[in-house]
Design an enzyme around this catalytic site. Structure first.
Site, mmCIF file in Angstrom:
data_model
loop_
_atom_site.group_PDB
_atom_site.id
_atom_site.type_symbol
_atom_site.label_atom_id
_atom_site.label_comp_id
_atom_site.label_asym_id
_atom_site.label_seq_id
_atom_site.Cartn_x
_atom_site.Cartn_y
_atom_site.Cartn_z
ATOM 1 N N THR A 118 39.498 29.667 52.094
ATOM 2 C CA THR A 118 39.277 30.286 50.775
ATOM 3 C C THR A 118 40.621 30.821 50.281
ATOM 4 O O THR A 118 41.448 31.219 51.094
ATOM 5 C CB THR A 118 38.294 31.463 50.940
ATOM 6 O OG1 THR A 118 37.010 30.924 51.162
ATOM 7 C CG2 THR A 118 38.261 32.386 49.746
ATOM 8 N N ARG A 128 23.322 29.180 48.146
ATOM 9 C CA ARG A 128 23.978 30.369 48.731
ATOM 10 C C ARG A 128 25.291 30.694 47.987
ATOM 11 O O ARG A 128 26.095 29.824 47.713
ATOM 12 C CB ARG A 128 24.259 30.100 50.206
ATOM 13 C CG ARG A 128 24.950 31.250 50.966
ATOM 14 C CD ARG A 128 26.443 31.060 51.039
ATOM 15 N NE ARG A 128 27.077 32.116 51.829
ATOM 16 C CZ ARG A 128 28.397 32.330 51.845
ATOM 17 N NH1 ARG A 128 29.207 31.584 51.142
ATOM 18 N NH2 ARG A 128 28.905 33.305 52.568
ATOM 19 N N GLY A 146 28.611 33.394 48.170
ATOM 20 C CA GLY A 146 29.290 34.359 49.036
ATOM 21 C C GLY A 146 29.835 35.540 48.259
ATOM 22 O O GLY A 146 29.453 35.798 47.109
ATOM 23 N N GLY A 158 36.516 35.763 54.360
ATOM 24 C CA GLY A 158 35.824 35.958 55.627
ATOM 25 C C GLY A 158 34.347 35.651 55.466
ATOM 26 O O GLY A 158 33.950 34.980 54.507
ATOM 27 N N GLY A 206 31.134 36.009 54.141
ATOM 28 C CA GLY A 206 30.780 36.648 52.878
ATOM 29 C C GLY A 206 29.635 37.652 52.929
ATOM 30 O O GLY A 206 29.673 38.676 52.231
#
Ligand code: ASP
Length: 316
Positions: free
Chosen positions: A182, A210, A212, A234, A236
């Site tokens: 990310t 989903r 995050g 990291g 989420g």
């Protein structure tokens, strides 16, 4: 003119030197340096913090090595759904998108939402329709494809598991061709304005739409001139429950502690208690930078007008 500064990240997780080849390490460092340079050049020319984070993120989104834009991870259905957010600390304006497909630079779309939509957060088909309406650059599915991500997803697609793009079983096997991360950027410009942006493909094998922490203002991304600009990376779910980025801001505002101390409290105490693996980068309106993580590594880099510059991957 005051100190100006920028920091970027390319994801956090189980990133170990022992798993890395020299060529790959070089490629990551170059990816980080290119993005840092793009963002810092904006600040050097007296540009705004928001334009600096924008410039840095585009470079990372276009780089196949990172899990954002091109090179994003695959969902349970075998497609790429991307999330991004941007926030301007000068006026608290923000824009974010979730579950978008085919936008070459999802951060671009988030900025469009911030500047022209009268809304803050758009998702799924509606966000894709908005991208088309606003003339955001689109790319076919093949543009986003990377063999490594595909192989990573194939390992997981028959299970109900989902994972951080860089933390999973069979790591050695899958890491042969490691590509993950990310991306995020925070900046403070010469006028003392700060901004943050984050962009991600999310977690491998994610399902049910989903979303995050990255596009959630306050969780994965936040900026306020009064306190700090933060971009997280990291796992989420704990970051959402901890409202991690905004918590750093609150600690600074209400407890009157420094950016460094506030980030330490959130990353190394609160998130650890919630099993929230990952890290964050932050800047305050004086141009102080902090980059902290509780995972084995975090792709990261910073530069300021005082002459400090740092590029790192592992804990050292
Ligand atoms: N925080 C992102 C998410 O949970 C993943 C990452 O940072 O790599 O979607």
């Amino acid at each position: 003119m005051q100190n100006f500064a920028i920091a970027i990240h390319g994801g956090a997780g189980t990133i170990l030197k022992s798993d890395m080849t020299p060529e790959l390490e070089k490629a990551y460092i170059k990816g980080l340096e290119d993005a840092l340079q793009a963002g810092y050049a904006v600040l050097e020319q007296d540009g705004s913090a928001i334009n600096a984070v924008k410039a840095a993120i585009v470079v990372l989104e276009d780089n196949l090595l990172f899990n954002a834009g091109r090179g994003s991870v695959f969902t349970k259905k075998g497609v790429q759904e991307m999330d991004a957010a941007i926030m301007d600390g000068e006026n608290l304006e923000a824009g974010s998108v979730a579950g978008v497909r085919n936008s070459r630079n999802p951060r671009e779309l988030a900025m469009e939402v911030m500047q022209h939509s009268n809304h803050v957060f758009l998702s799924g088909k509606g966000a894709n329709d908005y991208a088309i309406k606003q003339g955001i650059k689109l790319e076919p599915d093949e543009y986003f494809f990377s063999q490594f991500r595909y192989d990573q997803w194939k390992e997981m697609r028959d299970s109900d598991n989902y994972s951080l793009d860089h933390t999973h079983q069979g790591l050695e096997e899958l890491m042969k061709d490691k590509k993950f991360g990310t991306v995020g950027a925070v900046a403070c410009d010469s006028k003392g304005n700060i901004a943050a942006a984050t962009s991600t493909g999310g977690m491998t094998n994610k399902k049910y739409g989903r979303i995050g922490d990255s596009p959630l203002i306050g969780a994965g991304t936040y900026a306020n001139n009064k306190t700090c600009a933060i971009s997280c990376t990291g796992h989420g779910e704990p970051f959402i429950r901890a409202v991690a980025a905004h918590d750093v801001s609150c600690l600074m505002e209400y407890k009157n502690i420094s950016l460094q101390e506030a980030m330490h409290e959130v990353v190394h105490v609160k998130l650890v208690e919630m099993q929230g693996e990952g890290g964050m980068i932050g800047v305050d309106a004086q141009g102080n930078i902090s980059m902290q993580f509780n995972s084995a590594g975090m792709y990261r880099a910073m530069q300021n007008s005082k002459g400090d510059r740092e590029v790192g991957i592992y804990k050292d």
